[in-house]
Design a protein around this motif. Structure first.
Motif, mmCIF file in Angstrom:
data_model
loop_
_atom_site.group_PDB
_atom_site.id
_atom_site.type_symbol
_atom_site.label_atom_id
_atom_site.label_comp_id
_atom_site.label_asym_id
_atom_site.label_seq_id
_atom_site.Cartn_x
_atom_site.Cartn_y
_atom_site.Cartn_z
ATOM 1 N N THR A 48 0.838 -1.203 0.000
ATOM 2 C CA THR A 48 0.000 0.000 0.000
ATOM 3 C C THR A 48 0.872 1.253 0.000
ATOM 4 N N THR A 51 2.468 2.144 -3.261
ATOM 5 C CA THR A 51 1.455 2.499 -4.283
ATOM 6 C C THR A 51 1.150 1.344 -5.230
ATOM 7 N N GLU A 54 -4.373 0.095 -3.467
ATOM 8 C CA GLU A 54 -5.021 1.218 -2.787
ATOM 9 C C GLU A 54 -5.607 0.758 -1.454
ATOM 10 N N ILE A 67 0.472 10.257 -0.506
ATOM 11 C CA ILE A 67 0.875 9.030 -1.203
ATOM 12 C C ILE A 67 -0.217 8.491 -2.126
ATOM 13 N N PHE A 68 -1.473 8.580 -1.705
ATOM 14 C CA PHE A 68 -2.551 7.992 -2.508
ATOM 15 C C PHE A 68 -3.048 8.924 -3.608
ATOM 16 N N ARG A 69 -2.923 10.242 -3.391
ATOM 17 C CA ARG A 69 -3.358 11.199 -4.417
ATOM 18 C C ARG A 69 -2.227 11.572 -5.367
ATOM 19 N N GLN A 70 -0.988 11.379 -4.931
ATOM 20 C CA GLN A 70 0.169 11.741 -5.761
ATOM 21 C C GLN A 70 1.135 10.558 -5.876
ATOM 22 N N PRO A 71 0.653 9.406 -6.353
ATOM 23 C CA PRO A 71 1.521 8.225 -6.408
ATOM 24 C C PRO A 71 2.765 8.428 -7.272
ATOM 25 N N LEU A 74 5.346 10.214 -5.248
ATOM 26 C CA LEU A 74 5.908 9.321 -4.231
ATOM 27 C C LEU A 74 6.950 8.408 -4.852
ATOM 28 N N ARG A 75 6.643 7.858 -6.025
ATOM 29 C CA ARG A 75 7.556 6.888 -6.656
ATOM 30 C C ARG A 75 8.904 7.499 -6.994
#
Length: 294
Positions: A48, A51, A54, A67-71, A74-75
């Motif tokens: 999770t 990414t 979800e 992290i969840f809205r801007q994967p 984050l990567r």
């Protein structure tokens, strides 16, 4: 100094398994150990945060990155070494890292070559850079895994069950490498091997059935059990009776007979002797007798 904040994270799979149940963790630079038995939810949390899946609810942020809205953001600052790190066996260590660096967006060949050489040197594989990865030992392959996780100066590195299958020498080399890396970034080490956490991590959490059942430092957790752990060698036939009358933390075979560790606020007498608790006692006490230790 990076900060990772995980708030009220939950995830239930289609088959009804609740892999993550309201998980809350806050981390800064350093080595963080995530302990738990197989199936506790460790890999679900790692996937999770990486990414790869979800969450159903909750939030996770790394500094100002959601992290969840801007994967994709984050990567760019994530290093990930999964439990099964597959490498291309018929190409060299140098070629593996060069290829993965291209995938991470490093298009300038001079910059890429310098970074690959630096990383190979960092994981002590520079002199093996021209050799095919198929000839590498398990420990060497794991070092390639760490090298690829370091591409791009990540702020967060996730390492899932890294020492499984390594011999003691390889494990020690891997420990030293991870400890070095952990001075500069957040490293989450997910494992079911208690020694990994005891030797490497200043902070830890224990997971069971998707929940965090303990969070703190390894030494603090051991101190909490001081004066409350007792042991005794018993017969196989009497194990059930002891389980009914004592809070058994763990039992293991010693000389062909069960050696049980029990939790008790007072000396249980009956031939038990008090022992200094260790992290294994903490681990088993939190997952086996959580109701006793609340």
């Amino acid at each position: 100094m990076a900060t990772l904040k995980i708030n009220n994270l939950s995830k239930t799979y289609p088959n009804g398994v609740k892999a993550l149940d309201n998980v809350n963790i806050e981390l800064e630079n350093g080595m963080f150990g995530l302990l738990g038995p197989n199936g506790a939810g460790k890999s679900s949390l790692m996937r999770t945060l990486a990414t790869l899946q979800e969450a159903d609810s909750g939030t996770a942020t790394l500094d100002d990155i959601d992290i969840f809205r801007q994967p994709a953001e984050l990567r760019k600052v994530l290093g990930y070494l999964p439990q099964e790190f597959g490498v291309y066996p018929r190409i060299t260590a140098e070629q593996v890292l060069d290829h993965l660096a291209i995938l991470k967006g490093y298009t300038k060949s001079k910059e890429r070559k310098e970074m690959v050489n630096y990383l190979l040197d960092k994981v002590n594989l520079y002199d093996k850079r021209k050799k095919n990865v198929k000839s590498f030992s398990g420990g060497m392959k794991q070092r390639i895994g760490i090298a690829q996780a370091l591409i791009g100066n990540p702020k967060l590195i996730i390492v899932d069950e890294p020492t499984a299958g390594l011999d003691p020498g390889e494990r020690n080399r891997f420990y030293n490498l991870l400890a070095n890396v952990g001075k500069e970034v957040i490293v989450i080490l997910s494992t079911h091997i208690v020694d990994d956490v005891r030797e490497l991590c200043t902070k830890m959490a224990i997971m069971n059935f998707g929940q965090i059942v303990y969070q703190g430092s390894p030494q603090e957790s051991i101190d909490e059990l001081k004066g409350k752990v007792y042991q005794k060698i018993v017969s196989h036939e009497s194990l059930k009776e002891y389980a009914e009358n004592y809070a058994i933390i763990s039992n293991k075979m010693v000389g062909g007979q069960p050696l049980i560790h029990v939790f008790s606020e007072v000396h249980p007498e009956n031939g038990f002797e008090q022992v200094q608790p260790n992290l294994e006692d903490v681990f088993f006490s939190k997952i086996n007798t959580a109701n006793v230790l609340v």
